[in-house]
Motif scaffolding. Structure first.
Motif, PDB file in Angstrom:
ATOM      1  N   GLU A  99      17.215  35.278  68.770  1.00  0.00           N
ATOM      2  CA  GLU A  99      15.762  35.374  68.642  1.00  0.00           C
ATOM      3  C   GLU A  99      15.356  35.331  67.170  1.00  0.00           C
ATOM      4  O   GLU A  99      14.332  34.744  66.822  1.00  0.00           O
ATOM      5  CB  GLU A  99      15.244  36.643  69.336  1.00  0.00           C
ATOM      6  CG  GLU A  99      15.504  36.677  70.831  1.00  0.00           C
ATOM      7  CD  GLU A  99      14.974  35.472  71.583  1.00  0.00           C
ATOM      8  OE1 GLU A  99      13.783  35.141  71.441  1.00  0.00           O
ATOM      9  OE2 GLU A  99      15.758  34.848  72.341  1.00  0.00           O
ATOM     10  N   HIS A 159       0.662  35.198  69.430  1.00  0.00           N
ATOM     11  CA  HIS A 159       1.184  35.575  70.739  1.00  0.00           C
ATOM     12  C   HIS A 159       0.919  34.475  71.765  1.00  0.00           C
ATOM     13  O   HIS A 159       0.022  33.654  71.600  1.00  0.00           O
ATOM     14  CB  HIS A 159       0.564  36.899  71.189  1.00  0.00           C
ATOM     15  CG  HIS A 159       0.881  38.019  70.255  1.00  0.00           C
ATOM     16  ND1 HIS A 159       2.082  38.681  70.263  1.00  0.00           N
ATOM     17  CD2 HIS A 159       0.164  38.576  69.253  1.00  0.00           C
ATOM     18  CE1 HIS A 159       2.096  39.596  69.320  1.00  0.00           C
ATOM     19  NE2 HIS A 159       0.941  39.554  68.679  1.00  0.00           N
ATOM     20  N   ARG A 164      13.024  45.684  62.084  1.00  0.00           N
ATOM     21  CA  ARG A 164      11.727  46.350  61.918  1.00  0.00           C
ATOM     22  C   ARG A 164      11.906  47.830  61.565  1.00  0.00           C
ATOM     23  O   ARG A 164      11.136  48.369  60.766  1.00  0.00           O
ATOM     24  CB  ARG A 164      10.863  46.174  63.175  1.00  0.00           C
ATOM     25  CG  ARG A 164      10.368  44.742  63.377  1.00  0.00           C
ATOM     26  CD  ARG A 164       9.339  44.641  64.484  1.00  0.00           C
ATOM     27  NE  ARG A 164       9.848  45.038  65.778  1.00  0.00           N
ATOM     28  CZ  ARG A 164      10.389  44.203  66.675  1.00  0.00           C
ATOM     29  NH1 ARG A 164      10.503  42.904  66.399  1.00  0.00           N
ATOM     30  NH2 ARG A 164      10.801  44.652  67.843  1.00  0.00           N
ATOM     31  N   THR A 179      11.275  35.957  71.527  1.00  0.00           N
ATOM     32  CA  THR A 179      10.786  37.235  72.039  1.00  0.00           C
ATOM     33  C   THR A 179      10.991  38.324  70.985  1.00  0.00           C
ATOM     34  O   THR A 179      12.092  38.487  70.460  1.00  0.00           O
ATOM     35  CB  THR A 179      11.414  37.647  73.382  1.00  0.00           C
ATOM     36  OG1 THR A 179      10.859  38.916  73.755  1.00  0.00           O
ATOM     37  CG2 THR A 179      12.923  37.766  73.305  1.00  0.00           C
ATOM     38  N   CYS A 180       9.905  39.038  70.696  1.00  0.00           N
ATOM     39  CA  CYS A 180       9.989  40.134  69.726  1.00  0.00           C
ATOM     40  C   CYS A 180      10.644  41.365  70.345  1.00  0.00           C
ATOM     41  O   CYS A 180      10.974  42.317  69.642  1.00  0.00           O
ATOM     42  CB  CYS A 180       8.596  40.470  69.186  1.00  0.00           C
ATOM     43  SG  CYS A 180       7.455  41.081  70.433  1.00  0.00           S
ATOM     44  N   LEU A 181      10.876  41.341  71.665  1.00  0.00           N
ATOM     45  CA  LEU A 181      11.511  42.461  72.370  1.00  0.00           C
ATOM     46  C   LEU A 181      13.025  42.284  72.338  1.00  0.00           C
ATOM     47  O   LEU A 181      13.702  42.285  73.371  1.00  0.00           O
ATOM     48  CB  LEU A 181      11.005  42.526  73.820  1.00  0.00           C
ATOM     49  CG  LEU A 181       9.490  42.578  73.986  1.00  0.00           C
ATOM     50  CD1 LEU A 181       9.112  42.523  75.466  1.00  0.00           C
ATOM     51  CD2 LEU A 181       8.920  43.812  73.316  1.00  0.00           C
ATOM     52  N   ASP A 182      13.552  42.149  71.156  1.00  0.00           N
ATOM     53  CA  ASP A 182      14.965  41.837  70.926  1.00  0.00           C
ATOM     54  C   ASP A 182      15.575  42.948  70.077  1.00  0.00           C
ATOM     55  O   ASP A 182      14.948  43.414  69.120  1.00  0.00           O
ATOM     56  CB  ASP A 182      15.050  40.485  70.199  1.00  0.00           C
ATOM     57  CG  ASP A 182      16.456  40.138  69.775  1.00  0.00           C
ATOM     58  OD1 ASP A 182      17.275  39.812  70.649  1.00  0.00           O
ATOM     59  OD2 ASP A 182      16.736  40.209  68.556  1.00  0.00           O
ATOM     60  N   GLU A 189      14.269  44.417  66.487  1.00  0.00           N
ATOM     61  CA  GLU A 189      13.814  45.808  66.410  1.00  0.00           C
ATOM     62  C   GLU A 189      14.570  46.559  65.314  1.00  0.00           C
ATOM     63  O   GLU A 189      13.972  47.331  64.564  1.00  0.00           O
ATOM     64  CB  GLU A 189      13.986  46.514  67.757  1.00  0.00           C
ATOM     65  CG  GLU A 189      13.607  47.988  67.742  1.00  0.00           C
ATOM     66  CD  GLU A 189      12.178  48.288  67.307  1.00  0.00           C
ATOM     67  OE1 GLU A 189      11.925  49.442  66.909  1.00  0.00           O
ATOM     68  OE2 GLU A 189      11.305  47.396  67.348  1.00  0.00           O
ATOM     69  N   GLU A 198       6.294  35.187  71.028  1.00  0.00           N
ATOM     70  CA  GLU A 198       5.518  34.938  69.817  1.00  0.00           C
ATOM     71  C   GLU A 198       6.043  33.672  69.163  1.00  0.00           C
ATOM     72  O   GLU A 198       7.171  33.248  69.412  1.00  0.00           O
ATOM     73  CB  GLU A 198       5.691  36.065  68.787  1.00  0.00           C
ATOM     74  CG  GLU A 198       5.259  37.418  69.228  1.00  0.00           C
ATOM     75  CD  GLU A 198       5.538  38.490  68.174  1.00  0.00           C
ATOM     76  OE1 GLU A 198       4.949  39.570  68.335  1.00  0.00           O
ATOM     77  OE2 GLU A 198       6.320  38.270  67.229  1.00  0.00           O
ATOM     78  N   GLY A 206       6.932  39.327  75.509  1.00  0.00           N
ATOM     79  CA  GLY A 206       7.060  39.462  74.058  1.00  0.00           C
ATOM     80  C   GLY A 206       7.132  38.143  73.322  1.00  0.00           C
ATOM     81  O   GLY A 206       7.583  38.103  72.175  1.00  0.00           O
ATOM     82  N   ARG A 249       3.013  36.928  77.094  1.00  0.00           N
ATOM     83  CA  ARG A 249       2.772  38.092  76.229  1.00  0.00           C
ATOM     84  C   ARG A 249       3.579  39.294  76.703  1.00  0.00           C
ATOM     85  O   ARG A 249       4.144  40.026  75.893  1.00  0.00           O
ATOM     86  CB  ARG A 249       1.283  38.420  76.174  1.00  0.00           C
ATOM     87  CG  ARG A 249       0.473  37.400  75.390  1.00  0.00           C
ATOM     88  CD  ARG A 249      -0.938  37.871  75.123  1.00  0.00           C
ATOM     89  NE  ARG A 249      -1.709  38.178  76.317  1.00  0.00           N
ATOM     90  CZ  ARG A 249      -2.370  37.282  77.053  1.00  0.00           C
ATOM     91  NH1 ARG A 249      -2.355  35.995  76.694  1.00  0.00           N
ATOM     92  NH2 ARG A 249      -3.057  37.659  78.111  1.00  0.00           N
ATOM     93  N   GLN A 250       3.641  39.508  78.006  1.00  0.00           N
ATOM     94  CA  GLN A 250       4.426  40.626  78.529  1.00  0.00           C
ATOM     95  C   GLN A 250       5.904  40.468  78.218  1.00  0.00           C
ATOM     96  O   GLN A 250       6.607  41.453  78.056  1.00  0.00           O
ATOM     97  CB  GLN A 250       4.226  40.773  80.039  1.00  0.00           C
ATOM     98  CG  GLN A 250       2.920  41.461  80.377  1.00  0.00           C
ATOM     99  CD  GLN A 250       2.914  41.911  81.813  1.00  0.00           C
ATOM    100  OE1 GLN A 250       3.044  41.098  82.718  1.00  0.00           O
ATOM    101  NE2 GLN A 250       2.764  43.212  82.001  1.00  0.00           N
TER     102      GLN A 250
END
Length: 185
Positions: A5, A115, A26, A16-19, A23, A127, A125, A122-123
């Motif tokens: 990602e 997004h 970040r 996906t930012c849900l990675d 994280e 982007e 994640g 969006r759900q």
């Protein structure tokens, strides 16, 4: 081998930012930002040591007032003498390059992430990261918002509260939402 990602983000592809890796990056940025924001001003100097080490490049005399927030930090490049006033936020999912002598007023926000337009995307994640470039000696007024994919030319002025959705030529002045050119008086 599948592309990570982070690699997709860097390449300007949907990611996906849900990675977990993103994280972790970040969290590292939040730690550096926390240190910068909490150090006494005389101890912090122009930049807290953790934030200075995190940023992609810092020119001589570049200064960031506290509080400050960024998403990753390593995508931010500040030229010599750049000044970011209190409350600036840079969501640097892509490269943010700010040219020498440029001044950002309080609460300026730069958003590189766009997004997904569909709720399911969006759900998930999803982007896409779009870079921002600000030329030398520009002046970005307080509470202006600069969206991803925008270039602001050398010597340009962005009025306070403007929302910049399109490129701004060298030495132009833009104001409003969306930002539009006005003549300098």
């Amino acid at each position: 081998m599948t592309e990570s990602e982070r690699a997709k983000m860097a390449a300007g592809k949907w990611y996906t930012c849900l990675d977990g890796e993103l994280e972790a990056l970040r969290v590292t940025a939040r730690d550096a930002v926390f240190e910068h924001n909490c150090l006494p001003p005389r101890q912090r100097g122009n930049l807290g040591p953790g934030l200075k080490a995190l940023l992609g490049g810092v020119g001589e005399g570049a200064r960031i007032e506290a509080p400050f927030h960024c998403a990753y930090g390593f995508n931010i490049f500040l030229g010599d003498g750049v000044f970011l006033n209190a409350g600036c936020t840079i969501l640097d999912t892509a490269s943010v390059r700010i040219g020498r002598g440029t001044l950002l007023g309080p609460n300026v926000q730069i958003y590189c992430a766009e997004h997904h337009q569909e709720a399911a995307g969006r759900q998930a994640g999803l982007e896409i990261a779009k870079p921002v470039e600000i030329g030398a000696y520009a002046w970005i007024g307080g509470s202006a918002i600069i969206l991803g994919g925008v270039s602001i030319g050398e010597g340009a002025i962005v009025g306070a509260g403007a929302v910049v959705t399109r490129d701004v030529p060298d030495n132009a002045t833009v104001v409003g939402n969306p930002a539009r050119a006005v003549k300098r008086g």
